[in-house]
Write an enzyme that holds these catalytic residues in place. Structure first.
Site, PDB file in Angstrom:
ATOM      1  N   LYS A 138      -2.647 -50.635  -5.508  1.00 23.30           N
ATOM      2  CA  LYS A 138      -1.374 -49.937  -5.271  1.00 23.30           C
ATOM      3  C   LYS A 138      -0.510 -50.679  -4.259  1.00 23.30           C
ATOM      4  O   LYS A 138       0.711 -50.757  -4.425  1.00 23.30           O
ATOM      5  CB  LYS A 138      -1.654 -48.507  -4.817  1.00 23.30           C
ATOM      6  CG  LYS A 138      -2.269 -47.643  -5.937  1.00 23.30           C
ATOM      7  CD  LYS A 138      -2.795 -46.338  -5.381  1.00 23.30           C
ATOM      8  CE  LYS A 138      -3.355 -45.430  -6.460  1.00 23.30           C
ATOM      9  NZ  LYS A 138      -4.088 -44.281  -5.909  1.00 23.30           N
TER      10      LYS A 138
ATOM     11  N   GLY B 294      -4.568 -36.299  -9.043  1.00 23.69           N
ATOM     12  CA  GLY B 294      -4.746 -35.025  -9.739  1.00 23.69           C
ATOM     13  C   GLY B 294      -3.844 -34.947 -10.959  1.00 23.69           C
ATOM     14  O   GLY B 294      -2.843 -35.663 -11.068  1.00 23.69           O
TER      15      GLY B 294
ATOM     16  N   VAL C 234      -4.888 -36.989 -16.653  1.00 22.05           N
ATOM     17  CA  VAL C 234      -3.432 -37.194 -16.582  1.00 22.05           C
ATOM     18  C   VAL C 234      -2.783 -36.881 -17.935  1.00 22.05           C
ATOM     19  O   VAL C 234      -1.753 -36.188 -17.999  1.00 22.05           O
ATOM     20  CB  VAL C 234      -3.097 -38.637 -16.142  1.00 22.05           C
ATOM     21  CG1 VAL C 234      -1.584 -38.821 -16.040  1.00 22.05           C
ATOM     22  CG2 VAL C 234      -3.765 -38.965 -14.805  1.00 22.05           C
TER      23      VAL C 234
ATOM     24  N   VAL D 168       1.389 -45.356  -8.463  1.00 26.26           N
ATOM     25  CA  VAL D 168       1.190 -45.327  -7.006  1.00 26.26           C
ATOM     26  C   VAL D 168       1.626 -43.968  -6.452  1.00 26.26           C
ATOM     27  O   VAL D 168       2.719 -43.481  -6.763  1.00 26.26           O
ATOM     28  CB  VAL D 168       2.020 -46.428  -6.304  1.00 26.26           C
ATOM     29  CG1 VAL D 168       1.752 -46.416  -4.805  1.00 26.26           C
ATOM     30  CG2 VAL D 168       1.722 -47.796  -6.880  1.00 26.26           C
TER      31      VAL D 168
ATOM     32  N   GLU E 212     -11.442 -42.049  -9.471  1.00 25.15           N
ATOM     33  CA  GLU E 212     -11.468 -42.921 -10.645  1.00 25.15           C
ATOM     34  C   GLU E 212     -12.788 -42.708 -11.380  1.00 25.15           C
ATOM     35  O   GLU E 212     -13.760 -42.213 -10.796  1.00 25.15           O
ATOM     36  CB  GLU E 212     -11.368 -44.388 -10.204  1.00 25.15           C
ATOM     37  CG  GLU E 212     -10.075 -44.719  -9.506  1.00 25.15           C
ATOM     38  CD  GLU E 212      -8.866 -44.392 -10.363  1.00 25.15           C
ATOM     39  OE1 GLU E 212      -8.752 -44.913 -11.474  1.00 25.15           O
ATOM     40  OE2 GLU E 212      -8.030 -43.585  -9.925  1.00 25.15           O
TER      41      GLU E 212
ATOM     42  N   ILE F 213       4.217 -38.504  -5.877  1.00 21.20           N
ATOM     43  CA  ILE F 213       5.297 -38.890  -4.949  1.00 21.20           C
ATOM     44  C   ILE F 213       6.238 -39.876  -5.637  1.00 21.20           C
ATOM     45  O   ILE F 213       5.792 -40.904  -6.145  1.00 21.20           O
ATOM     46  CB  ILE F 213       4.722 -39.601  -3.696  1.00 21.20           C
ATOM     47  CG1 ILE F 213       3.669 -38.735  -3.017  1.00 21.20           C
ATOM     48  CG2 ILE F 213       5.831 -39.985  -2.731  1.00 21.20           C
ATOM     49  CD1 ILE F 213       2.945 -39.440  -1.881  1.00 21.20           C
TER      50      ILE F 213
ATOM     51  N   LYS G 222      -2.513 -48.503 -12.511  1.00 20.08           N
ATOM     52  CA  LYS G 222      -2.304 -49.449 -11.394  1.00 20.08           C
ATOM     53  C   LYS G 222      -3.162 -50.694 -11.521  1.00 20.08           C
ATOM     54  O   LYS G 222      -2.756 -51.780 -11.105  1.00 20.08           O
ATOM     55  CB  LYS G 222      -2.570 -48.774 -10.059  1.00 20.08           C
ATOM     56  CG  LYS G 222      -3.946 -48.156  -9.898  1.00 20.08           C
ATOM     57  CD  LYS G 222      -3.877 -46.665  -9.979  1.00 20.08           C
ATOM     58  CE  LYS G 222      -5.204 -46.065 -10.378  1.00 20.08           C
ATOM     59  NZ  LYS G 222      -5.261 -44.639 -10.220  1.00 20.08           N
TER      60      LYS G 222
HETATM   61  N1  HSE Z   1      -8.321 -42.213  -7.720  1.00 16.24           N
HETATM   62  C1  HSE Z   1      -6.958 -42.236  -7.315  1.00 16.24           C
HETATM   63  C2  HSE Z   1      -6.857 -41.615  -5.934  1.00 16.24           C
HETATM   64  C3  HSE Z   1      -6.117 -41.461  -8.304  1.00 16.24           C
HETATM   65  O1  HSE Z   1      -7.824 -41.031  -5.472  1.00 16.24           O
HETATM   66  O2  HSE Z   1      -5.822 -41.731  -5.296  1.00 16.24           O
HETATM   67  C4  HSE Z   1      -4.663 -41.706  -8.183  1.00 16.24           C
HETATM   68  O3  HSE Z   1      -4.324 -43.031  -8.396  1.00 16.24           O
END
Ligand code: HSE
Length: 438
Positions: A204, A309, A15, A131, A189, A135, A104
């Site tokens: 989330k 991503g 990120v 979250v 993750e 989006i 999160k």
């Molecule tokens: N590991 C999380 C997912 C990344 O797959 O949605 C985004 O929070």
């Protein structure tokens, strides 16, 4: 040219690199980006190869140094994990700096502590990237939907599991193989258990619930079932019955006698859920996420897009940075925060006991293949007021039958009683699967 705003980045992983790329290429984006300057970046290892090449002079191994840098006004935390991220966020707030975070896990557990510290210090903590990846869902819940009474939030909010489930359903690829691809694509993750066990989705939905209903709940009490025990046969049976299986997180306001002005009873859970093929969430595939909000008077509104991503998550982080930058262009700091942008909690919410959660259910029984077994299941459910919507037998051999039941809406307490009674019968070998159903 407006005021220059210095950005300090904590973390240059998937990120962080995405954020740095946007900050370093403002052309064609919102002109406010021209006022932002990436001042310093904290990394764990100065010599690691990265997807972005930044001048060595910007890098440090000390996140504290970034926070204390007088040129940094906004601290962007994209380290992930609970510590040291929580402590660093609190340090930045204590230094009078606004924070943007994608974390999160920290917000779901320590959001209240962080929000209290931020409002005392007169700074913002914005969490759009926490979250739904790219989006926009946090700011819409805080601002655009503020005129609604929210009844329910349902979401496919883990990209990794949705990617895995979609490819398994479509191509019949083995679970482990797909997980590896998701990790390589930067969706998962660091510890993929958080994704596949449903913990990331639980973080989330805890955050979305706090925003939708105006008060936090205890994250550790959310009933959570991941996809690790989901069998391919359940995905196949669901398909035959006109459903697709998704990892769904829900937060719902339950009408209850105990509800007062100051107490909102909520049912939250994360579980594999059968979704009818014609439902808007059924077509959400791959790494995409979707969040369906039901409110009064809006009715239903769905937010859809890439849920994980580098680029999508960075897009959300930069949106938060721009929100803060925008305010700093027009405000001389009075210490008063914009109430629509600041975190606010305005009532007490509380989770109902898991037995009080009401839902439709998908149950797969393993049973002896002989006359009367379906009648026996029907009688036990009927005796406990559990209404069956459909019951289908899938034979696996002459002597063994798999009986799949879909119920109408019923409390999990009633469901538990009925299943206890049914599994006492010698004809029933056990409950092999129990999931939710929309
Ligand atoms: N590991 C999380 C997912 C990344 O797959 O949605 C985004 O929070």
């Amino acid at each position: 040219m407006g005021k220059r705003i210095g950005i300090g980045l904590l973390g240059l992983g998937t990120v962080g690199a995405g954020v740095a790329k946007i900050l370093n290429s403002p052309e064609g984006r919102n002109p406010l980006l021209n006022n932002l300057e990436l001042v310093e970046v904290a990394v764990r290892d100065l010599d690691r190869l990265r997807p972005i090449d930044l001048p060595r002079s910007l890098l440090t191994t000390s996140p504290e140094k970034v926070i204390e840098n007088p040129k940094v006004q906004v601290v962007v935390e994209v380290l992930g994990g609970i510590e040291p991220a929580r402590t660093l966020i609190l340090k930045a707030i204590a230094s009078g700096k606004s924070v943007v975070t994608a974390n999160k896990a920290v917000i779901a557990r320590h959001g209240q502590e962080i929000a209290t510290a931020a409002s005392a210090a007169g700074v913002y903590v914005l969490i759009e990237a926490a979250v739904g990846g790219g989006i926009p869902i946090i700011e819409p819940l805080k601002q655009s939907l503020g005129g609604n009474k929210i009844r329910k939030v349902s979401g496919i909010i883990n990209g990794t599991t949705n990617y895995i489930l979609s490819r398994m359903a479509k191509e019949g690829i083995a679970y482990k193989e797909v997980l590896k691809v998701a990790q390589d694509l930067g969706y998962a993750e660091a510890d993929p258990a958080a994704d596949v066990e449903g913990l990331d989705a639980a973080d989330k939905i805890a955050i979305l619930s706090g925003l939708a209903f105006g008060g936090s709940i205890d994250r550790s009490e959310i009933p959570t079932k991941g996809i690790t025990n989901l069998e391919k046969r359940d995905v196949d049976y669901a398909k035959e019955l006109g459903y697709v299986v998704k990892l769904l997180a829900t937060a719902e306001h339950l009408n209850s006698k105990t509800e007062g002005n100051n107490f909102l009873p909520l049912a939250l859970q994360v579980q594999p859920t059968l979704i009818p093929l014609e439902h808007p969430l059924a077509g959400v595939n791959g790494v995409n996420n979707a969040i369906l909000i039901e409110g009064d008077p809006i009715g239903e509104v769905m937010f859809y897009g890439p849920g994980a991503g580098s680029g999508p998550t960075a897009s959300a982080v930069v949106a938060d940075i721009l929100n803060i930058a925008g305010i700093q262009q027009v405000e001389s700091h009075t210490g008063e925060l914009d109430p629509l942008l600041a975190a606010s909690s305005w009532r007490k919410c509380s989770l109902v006991k898991p037995d009080a959660i009401i839902q439709r259910n998908y149950i797969r029984f393993n049973a002896i293949n002989k006359p009367g077994v379906i009648g026996l299941i029907g009688t036990h459910f009927g005796n406990r007021d559990v209404s069956i919507q459909s019951i289908v037998q899938f034979d696996t051999s002459d002597s063994v039958a798999e009986i799949v039941v879909i119920t109408h809406q019923v409390s999990q307490g009633q469901m538990k009683d009925a299943l206890n009674a049914i599994t006492k019968s010698p004809e029933i070998k056990g409950v092999s699967a129990h999931y939710g159903c929309l």
